[in-house]
Design a protein around this motif. Structure first.
Motif, PDB file in Angstrom:
ATOM      1  N   GLU A 100       0.359  -1.116   0.142  1.00 42.07           N
ATOM      2  CA  GLU A 100      -0.657  -0.165  -0.139  1.00 42.07           C
ATOM      3  C   GLU A 100       0.932   1.043   0.504  1.00 42.07           C
ATOM      4  OE1 GLU A 100      -2.151  -0.942   3.361  1.00 42.07           O
ATOM      5  OE2 GLU A 100      -3.962  -1.754   2.169  1.00 42.07           O
ATOM      6  N   ASN A 101       1.750   1.086   0.336  1.00 43.97           N
ATOM      7  CA  ASN A 101       2.548   2.372   0.550  1.00 43.97           C
ATOM      8  C   ASN A 101       3.617   2.648  -0.885  1.00 43.97           C
ATOM      9  OD1 ASN A 101       2.309   3.781   2.779  1.00 43.97           O
ATOM     10  ND2 ASN A 101       2.465   1.971   3.680  1.00 43.97           N
ATOM     11  N   ILE A 102       3.431   2.029  -1.604  1.00 42.85           N
ATOM     12  CA  ILE A 102       4.581   1.905  -2.790  1.00 42.85           C
ATOM     13  C   ILE A 102       4.547   2.786  -3.239  1.00 42.85           C
ATOM     14  CG2 ILE A 102       5.036   1.041  -5.405  1.00 42.85           C
ATOM     15  CD1 ILE A 102       3.835  -1.819  -4.380  1.00 42.85           C
ATOM     16  N   ALA A 103       3.954   3.231  -3.958  1.00 45.24           N
ATOM     17  CA  ALA A 103       3.174   5.412  -4.601  1.00 45.24           C
ATOM     18  C   ALA A 103       3.928   5.910  -3.759  1.00 45.24           C
ATOM     19  CB  ALA A 103       1.667   5.780  -4.280  1.00 45.24           C
ATOM     20  N   PRO A 104       3.496   5.926  -2.204  1.00 47.51           N
ATOM     21  CA  PRO A 104       4.384   7.331  -1.483  1.00 47.51           C
ATOM     22  C   PRO A 104       5.950   7.273  -1.741  1.00 47.51           C
ATOM     23  CG  PRO A 104       3.230   6.517  -0.208  1.00 47.51           C
ATOM     24  CD  PRO A 104       2.690   5.498  -1.579  1.00 47.51           C
ATOM     25  N   ALA A 105       6.828   5.893  -1.626  1.00 49.01           N
ATOM     26  CA  ALA A 105       7.740   5.530  -2.016  1.00 49.01           C
ATOM     27  C   ALA A 105       8.166   5.889  -3.098  1.00 49.01           C
ATOM     28  CB  ALA A 105       8.474   3.915  -1.495  1.00 49.01           C
ATOM     29  N   LEU A 106       7.752   5.830  -4.025  1.00 52.71           N
ATOM     30  CA  LEU A 106       8.464   6.039  -5.363  1.00 52.71           C
ATOM     31  C   LEU A 106       8.279   7.869  -5.351  1.00 52.71           C
ATOM     32  CD1 LEU A 106       6.304   3.792  -7.487  1.00 52.71           C
ATOM     33  CD2 LEU A 106       8.781   3.705  -6.841  1.00 52.71           C
ATOM     34  N   LYS A 107       6.770   8.504  -5.326  1.00 51.26           N
ATOM     35  CA  LYS A 107       7.598  10.092  -4.719  1.00 51.26           C
ATOM     36  C   LYS A 107       8.231  10.518  -4.574  1.00 51.26           C
ATOM     37  CE  LYS A 107       4.492  13.386  -3.745  1.00 51.26           C
ATOM     38  NZ  LYS A 107       3.000  13.883  -3.603  1.00 51.26           N
ATOM     39  N   GLN A 108       9.597   9.932  -3.719  1.00 51.91           N
ATOM     40  CA  GLN A 108      10.130  10.083  -3.138  1.00 51.91           C
ATOM     41  C   GLN A 108      11.297  10.637  -3.967  1.00 51.91           C
ATOM     42  OE1 GLN A 108      10.963   9.260   0.943  1.00 51.91           O
ATOM     43  NE2 GLN A 108       9.089   9.722   1.604  1.00 51.91           N
ATOM     44  N   LEU A 109      11.722   8.874  -4.644  1.00 53.06           N
ATOM     45  CA  LEU A 109      12.876   9.040  -5.457  1.00 53.06           C
ATOM     46  C   LEU A 109      12.768   9.955  -6.892  1.00 53.06           C
ATOM     47  CD1 LEU A 109      12.232   5.162  -6.437  1.00 53.06           C
ATOM     48  CD2 LEU A 109      14.218   6.689  -4.487  1.00 53.06           C
ATOM     49  N   GLY A 110      11.428  10.751  -6.954  1.00 54.02           N
ATOM     50  CA  GLY A 110      12.053  11.425  -7.824  1.00 54.02           C
ATOM     51  C   GLY A 110      10.060  11.628  -9.017  1.00 54.02           C
ATOM     52  N   TYR A 111      10.729  11.867 -10.492  1.00 55.25           N
ATOM     53  CA  TYR A 111       9.056  12.443 -10.856  1.00 55.25           C
ATOM     54  C   TYR A 111       9.203  10.983 -11.588  1.00 55.25           C
ATOM     55  CZ  TYR A 111       6.203  14.402 -14.273  1.00 55.25           C
ATOM     56  OH  TYR A 111       5.114  14.344 -14.959  1.00 55.25           O
ATOM     57  N   ASN A 112       7.639  10.942 -11.247  1.00 55.34           N
ATOM     58  CA  ASN A 112       7.083   9.802 -11.792  1.00 55.34           C
ATOM     59  C   ASN A 112       6.190   9.221 -12.785  1.00 55.34           C
ATOM     60  OD1 ASN A 112       5.872   7.878  -8.459  1.00 55.34           O
ATOM     61  ND2 ASN A 112       7.653   9.386  -9.180  1.00 55.34           N
ATOM     62  N   TYR A 113       5.744   9.288 -13.710  1.00 55.73           N
ATOM     63  CA  TYR A 113       5.314   8.618 -14.415  1.00 55.73           C
ATOM     64  C   TYR A 113       4.884   7.449 -14.226  1.00 55.73           C
ATOM     65  CZ  TYR A 113       9.403  11.225 -16.696  1.00 55.73           C
ATOM     66  OH  TYR A 113      10.102  11.487 -16.818  1.00 55.73           O
ATOM     67  N   LYS A 114       3.103   7.569 -14.095  1.00 54.02           N
ATOM     68  CA  LYS A 114       2.375   6.193 -14.202  1.00 54.02           C
ATOM     69  C   LYS A 114       0.806   6.047 -14.934  1.00 54.02           C
ATOM     70  CE  LYS A 114       1.868   8.451  -8.938  1.00 54.02           C
ATOM     71  NZ  LYS A 114       2.447   6.576  -8.387  1.00 54.02           N
ATOM     72  N   TYR A 115       1.145   4.436 -15.136  1.00 54.57           N
ATOM     73  CA  TYR A 115       0.043   4.362 -16.522  1.00 54.57           C
ATOM     74  C   TYR A 115      -1.113   3.682 -15.822  1.00 54.57           C
ATOM     75  CZ  TYR A 115       3.256   6.592 -19.174  1.00 54.57           C
ATOM     76  OH  TYR A 115       3.754   7.459 -19.846  1.00 54.57           O
ATOM     77  N   ASP A 116      -1.679   3.275 -15.954  1.00 52.08           N
ATOM     78  CA  ASP A 116      -3.051   2.164 -15.156  1.00 52.08           C
ATOM     79  C   ASP A 116      -3.819   1.262 -16.445  1.00 52.08           C
ATOM     80  OD1 ASP A 116      -4.717   1.244 -13.226  1.00 52.08           O
ATOM     81  OD2 ASP A 116      -6.381   2.214 -14.198  1.00 52.08           O
ATOM     82  N   VAL A 117      -2.916   0.083 -16.488  1.00 50.40           N
ATOM     83  CA  VAL A 117      -3.576  -0.751 -17.369  1.00 50.40           C
ATOM     84  C   VAL A 117      -4.072  -1.688 -17.515  1.00 50.40           C
ATOM     85  CG1 VAL A 117      -2.265   0.855 -19.220  1.00 50.40           C
ATOM     86  CG2 VAL A 117      -1.284  -1.344 -18.323  1.00 50.40           C
TER      87      VAL A 117
END
Length: 262
Positions: free
Chosen positions: A127-144
Protein backbone atom coordinates in the motif's frame (compact mmCIF):
# COMPACT_ATOMS: atom_id res chain seq x y z
CA UNK A 1 -32.76 17.25 -14.48
CA UNK A 2 -34.08 16.43 -11.06
CA UNK A 3 -33.49 16.91 -7.34
CA UNK A 4 -32.32 14.05 -5.12
CA UNK A 5 -34.57 13.96 -2.05
CA UNK A 6 -33.63 10.65 -0.45
CA UNK A 7 -30.61 8.34 -0.39
CA UNK A 8 -30.27 4.84 1.06
CA UNK A 9 -26.91 3.20 1.68
CA UNK A 10 -26.37 -0.51 2.25
CA UNK A 11 -23.22 -0.92 4.34
CA UNK A 12 -21.85 -4.47 4.62
CA UNK A 13 -20.57 -5.59 7.99
CA UNK A 14 -16.79 -5.44 8.36
CA UNK A 15 -15.21 -8.93 8.32
CA UNK A 16 -14.24 -10.25 11.73
CA UNK A 17 -11.51 -12.49 10.31
CA UNK A 18 -8.76 -10.95 8.15
CA UNK A 19 -5.57 -12.88 7.36
CA UNK A 20 -2.55 -12.18 5.14
CA UNK A 21 0.22 -14.26 3.61
CA UNK A 22 3.14 -13.06 1.48
CA UNK A 23 5.34 -15.04 -0.89
CA UNK A 24 8.64 -14.45 -2.64
CA UNK A 25 8.76 -15.71 -6.22
CA UNK A 26 11.74 -15.97 -8.55
CA UNK A 27 9.65 -15.61 -11.75
CA UNK A 28 6.39 -13.94 -12.70
CA UNK A 29 5.12 -17.34 -13.84
CA UNK A 30 5.39 -18.47 -10.20
CA UNK A 31 3.41 -15.42 -9.12
CA UNK A 32 0.62 -16.49 -11.46
CA UNK A 33 0.72 -20.09 -10.19
CA UNK A 34 0.55 -18.91 -6.58
CA UNK A 35 -2.36 -16.62 -7.43
CA UNK A 36 -4.29 -19.36 -9.23
CA UNK A 37 -3.81 -21.74 -6.34
CA UNK A 38 -5.26 -19.09 -4.02
CA UNK A 39 -8.41 -18.84 -6.08
CA UNK A 40 -8.70 -22.62 -6.34
CA UNK A 41 -8.06 -23.30 -2.65
CA UNK A 42 -9.99 -20.53 -0.90
CA UNK A 43 -11.78 -18.46 -3.51
CA UNK A 44 -14.81 -17.66 -1.33
CA UNK A 45 -12.72 -15.82 1.30
CA UNK A 46 -10.02 -14.21 -0.87
CA UNK A 47 -10.36 -10.42 -0.70
CA UNK A 48 -7.09 -9.26 -2.30
CA UNK A 49 -4.38 -10.71 -4.55
CA UNK A 50 -1.54 -8.27 -5.11
CA UNK A 51 1.91 -8.42 -6.65
CA UNK A 52 4.93 -6.15 -6.60
CA UNK A 53 8.39 -6.45 -8.08
CA UNK A 54 11.84 -6.19 -6.51
CA UNK A 55 12.17 -2.47 -7.33
CA UNK A 56 8.94 -1.70 -5.47
CA UNK A 57 10.11 -3.60 -2.41
CA UNK A 58 13.47 -1.82 -2.47
CA UNK A 59 11.71 1.56 -2.67
CA UNK A 60 9.50 0.99 0.38
CA UNK A 61 12.44 -0.50 2.30
CA UNK A 62 14.81 2.39 1.60
CA UNK A 63 12.48 5.40 1.35
CA UNK A 64 9.99 4.55 4.12
CA UNK A 65 12.05 2.17 6.30
CA UNK A 66 9.45 -0.59 5.96
CA UNK A 67 11.14 -3.95 6.39
CA UNK A 68 10.78 -6.91 4.07
CA UNK A 69 9.80 -10.13 5.89
CA UNK A 70 12.37 -12.06 3.84
CA UNK A 71 16.11 -12.22 4.55
CA UNK A 72 16.97 -12.26 0.84
CA UNK A 73 15.33 -10.27 -1.99
CA UNK A 74 13.17 -11.91 -4.66
CA UNK A 75 12.34 -10.65 -8.16
CA UNK A 76 8.60 -10.73 -7.31
CA UNK A 77 6.29 -10.78 -4.30
CA UNK A 78 2.70 -12.00 -4.05
CA UNK A 79 0.33 -10.99 -1.24
CA UNK A 80 -3.00 -12.68 -0.56
CA UNK A 81 -5.57 -11.41 1.93
CA UNK A 82 -8.59 -13.35 3.13
CA UNK A 83 -11.69 -11.87 4.76
CA UNK A 84 -14.44 -13.83 6.48
CA UNK A 85 -16.45 -14.35 9.63
CA UNK A 86 -14.80 -17.42 11.15
CA UNK A 87 -11.14 -17.06 12.13
CA UNK A 88 -10.53 -20.74 12.77
CA UNK A 89 -12.10 -21.80 9.46
CA UNK A 90 -10.28 -19.12 7.47
CA UNK A 91 -6.89 -19.82 9.05
CA UNK A 92 -7.28 -23.55 8.40
CA UNK A 93 -7.91 -22.85 4.73
CA UNK A 94 -5.02 -20.39 4.51
CA UNK A 95 -2.58 -22.79 6.19
CA UNK A 96 -3.65 -25.58 3.83
CA UNK A 97 -3.14 -23.23 0.88
CA UNK A 98 0.34 -22.24 2.05
CA UNK A 99 1.25 -25.90 2.36
CA UNK A 100 0.00 -26.60 -1.15
CA UNK A 101 1.98 -23.66 -2.58
CA UNK A 102 5.24 -25.13 -1.32
CA UNK A 103 4.31 -28.72 -2.15
CA UNK A 104 3.81 -27.71 -5.77
CA UNK A 105 6.85 -25.41 -5.87
CA UNK A 106 4.74 -22.40 -6.81
CA UNK A 107 6.72 -19.98 -4.61
CA UNK A 108 10.26 -19.83 -3.27
CA UNK A 109 9.63 -18.35 0.18
CA UNK A 110 6.66 -17.27 2.25
CA UNK A 111 5.38 -15.85 5.52
CA UNK A 112 1.99 -16.11 7.17
CA UNK A 113 0.89 -13.29 9.47
CA UNK A 114 -0.06 -14.59 12.92
CA UNK A 115 -1.51 -11.32 14.27
CA UNK A 116 -3.40 -8.25 13.06
CA UNK A 117 -0.24 -6.15 13.46
CA UNK A 118 1.80 -8.54 11.30
CA UNK A 119 -0.95 -8.61 8.68
CA UNK A 120 -1.04 -4.80 8.61
CA UNK A 121 2.75 -4.62 8.21
CA UNK A 122 2.67 -7.00 5.24
CA UNK A 123 -0.13 -5.08 3.51
CA UNK A 124 1.68 -1.79 4.21
CA UNK A 125 4.52 -2.91 1.94
CA UNK A 126 2.14 -2.98 -1.02
CA UNK A 127 0.00 0.00 0.00
CA UNK A 128 2.96 2.37 0.42
CA UNK A 129 4.61 1.85 -2.96
CA UNK A 130 3.24 5.10 -4.41
CA UNK A 131 4.47 7.32 -1.52
CA UNK A 132 7.88 5.64 -1.69
CA UNK A 133 8.20 6.20 -5.44
CA UNK A 134 7.23 9.85 -5.03
CA UNK A 135 10.32 10.36 -2.88
CA UNK A 136 12.57 8.96 -5.62
CA UNK A 137 11.76 11.60 -8.23
CA UNK A 138 9.29 12.38 -11.01
CA UNK A 139 6.73 9.60 -11.58
CA UNK A 140 5.17 8.56 -14.90
CA UNK A 141 2.14 6.47 -13.96
CA UNK A 142 0.16 4.10 -16.18
CA UNK A 143 -2.90 2.14 -15.08
CA UNK A 144 -3.63 -0.58 -17.64
CA UNK A 145 -5.24 -4.00 -17.84
CA UNK A 146 -3.59 -6.91 -19.65
CA UNK A 147 -3.95 -10.67 -20.06
CA UNK A 148 -2.56 -12.25 -16.90
CA UNK A 149 0.34 -14.02 -18.58
CA UNK A 150 1.46 -10.81 -20.31
CA UNK A 151 1.14 -8.37 -17.42
CA UNK A 152 4.80 -8.07 -16.51
CA UNK A 153 6.10 -8.34 -20.07
CA UNK A 154 5.06 -4.72 -20.60
CA UNK A 155 7.26 -3.58 -17.70
CA UNK A 156 10.20 -5.44 -19.27
CA UNK A 157 9.58 -3.97 -22.72
CA UNK A 158 9.41 -0.44 -21.35
CA UNK A 159 12.57 -0.98 -19.27
CA UNK A 160 14.41 -2.08 -22.41
CA UNK A 161 13.12 0.92 -24.37
CA UNK A 162 14.25 3.57 -21.85
CA UNK A 163 17.63 1.98 -21.20
CA UNK A 164 19.30 4.30 -23.69
CA UNK A 165 17.88 7.53 -22.28
CA UNK A 166 20.21 10.20 -20.95
CA UNK A 167 18.24 10.38 -17.70
CA UNK A 168 18.49 7.55 -15.20
CA UNK A 169 15.11 5.81 -15.34
CA UNK A 170 13.53 3.13 -13.16
CA UNK A 171 10.80 0.94 -14.65
CA UNK A 172 8.68 -1.11 -12.25
CA UNK A 173 5.33 -2.79 -11.84
CA UNK A 174 2.78 -3.76 -9.22
CA UNK A 175 -0.95 -4.33 -9.20
CA UNK A 176 -4.10 -6.32 -8.67
CA UNK A 177 -3.92 -9.79 -10.19
CA UNK A 178 -7.62 -10.51 -9.73
CA UNK A 179 -8.47 -7.57 -12.01
CA UNK A 180 -5.57 -8.08 -14.45
CA UNK A 181 -4.65 -4.55 -13.42
CA UNK A 182 -1.03 -3.44 -13.81
CA UNK A 183 0.34 -0.23 -12.36
CA UNK A 184 3.32 0.48 -14.59
CA UNK A 185 5.48 3.26 -13.16
CA UNK A 186 8.65 4.92 -14.33
CA UNK A 187 10.75 7.24 -12.21
CA UNK A 188 13.39 9.78 -13.25
CA UNK A 189 15.23 12.24 -10.98
CA UNK A 190 13.40 15.10 -12.75
CA UNK A 191 10.75 15.42 -15.46
CA UNK A 192 12.21 14.33 -18.80
CA UNK A 193 10.65 15.14 -22.17
CA UNK A 194 13.02 12.56 -23.68
CA UNK A 195 11.69 9.76 -21.49
CA UNK A 196 8.07 10.82 -22.04
CA UNK A 197 8.64 10.74 -25.79
CA UNK A 198 10.08 7.25 -25.52
CA UNK A 199 7.13 5.82 -23.57
CA UNK A 200 4.15 7.60 -25.15
CA UNK A 201 2.42 6.41 -27.23
CA UNK A 202 4.66 3.29 -27.06
CA UNK A 203 2.97 1.97 -23.91
CA UNK A 204 -0.51 2.37 -25.41
CA UNK A 205 0.59 0.72 -28.65
CA UNK A 206 1.94 -2.28 -26.75
CA UNK A 207 -1.24 -2.55 -24.68
CA UNK A 208 -3.27 -2.58 -27.90
CA UNK A 209 -1.06 -5.34 -29.36
CA UNK A 210 -1.73 -7.45 -26.26
CA UNK A 211 -5.50 -6.76 -26.54
CA UNK A 212 -5.55 -4.99 -23.20
CA UNK A 213 -7.10 -1.73 -22.06
CA UNK A 214 -5.22 1.56 -21.72
CA UNK A 215 -7.15 2.36 -18.55
CA UNK A 216 -8.17 0.07 -15.71
CA UNK A 217 -9.36 1.31 -12.31
CA UNK A 218 -8.58 5.04 -12.62
CA UNK A 219 -10.48 5.92 -15.80
CA UNK A 220 -9.41 7.98 -18.79
CA UNK A 221 -9.67 11.54 -17.49
CA UNK A 222 -7.86 14.33 -19.30
CA UNK A 223 -4.55 12.68 -20.06
CA UNK A 224 -5.82 9.53 -21.77
CA UNK A 225 -8.81 10.84 -23.71
CA UNK A 226 -6.85 11.26 -26.94
CA UNK A 227 -5.45 7.72 -26.63
CA UNK A 228 -8.85 6.01 -26.48
CA UNK A 229 -8.31 4.75 -30.05
CA UNK A 230 -5.84 2.20 -28.68
CA UNK A 231 -8.66 0.45 -26.78
CA UNK A 232 -11.78 1.24 -28.84
CA UNK A 233 -12.28 1.36 -32.60
CA UNK A 234 -13.53 4.51 -34.35
CA UNK A 235 -17.14 3.26 -34.67
CA UNK A 236 -17.42 2.65 -30.94
CA UNK A 237 -15.91 6.05 -30.13
CA UNK A 238 -18.40 7.80 -32.43
CA UNK A 239 -21.28 5.93 -30.78
CA UNK A 240 -20.02 7.06 -27.39
CA UNK A 241 -19.83 10.65 -28.68
CA UNK A 242 -23.41 10.43 -30.04
CA UNK A 243 -24.73 9.22 -26.68
CA UNK A 244 -22.94 12.00 -24.84
CA UNK A 245 -24.48 14.59 -27.20
CA UNK A 246 -27.94 13.30 -26.26
CA UNK A 247 -27.43 13.79 -22.53
CA UNK A 248 -24.94 16.68 -22.60
CA UNK A 249 -25.46 18.81 -25.74
CA UNK A 250 -23.82 21.85 -24.13
CA UNK A 251 -20.71 19.91 -23.04
CA UNK A 252 -20.94 21.08 -19.46
CA UNK A 253 -20.81 17.67 -17.75
CA UNK A 254 -17.23 16.67 -17.00
CA UNK A 255 -15.86 18.50 -20.07
CA UNK A 256 -12.76 17.37 -22.01
CA UNK A 257 -12.71 13.96 -20.35
CA UNK A 258 -13.23 10.44 -21.68
CA UNK A 259 -13.70 11.26 -25.38
CA UNK A 260 -10.99 12.53 -27.77
CA UNK A 261 -11.05 16.28 -28.18
CA UNK A 262 -12.22 17.80 -31.45
Amino acid sequence: GGVITDVSLLLPQAPSSVNVAMFGCDTFEKVIRTFRLARQSMGEIVSACEFMDRTCMKAVNEQLSLSSPFPDPHPFYFIVETSGSNQEHDMDKLEAYVGRVFEEGAADDGVLATSKDQAARLMALRENIAPALKQLGYNYKYDVSLPLGQMYSLVEKVATRVRGSEDECLSLGYGHLGDNNLHLNLVTPHYSTEVLGMIEPFIYEEVAKLRGSISAEHGLGLKKANYLKYSKDSEVIEMMRTLKEVFDPNHIMNPYKLLPWK
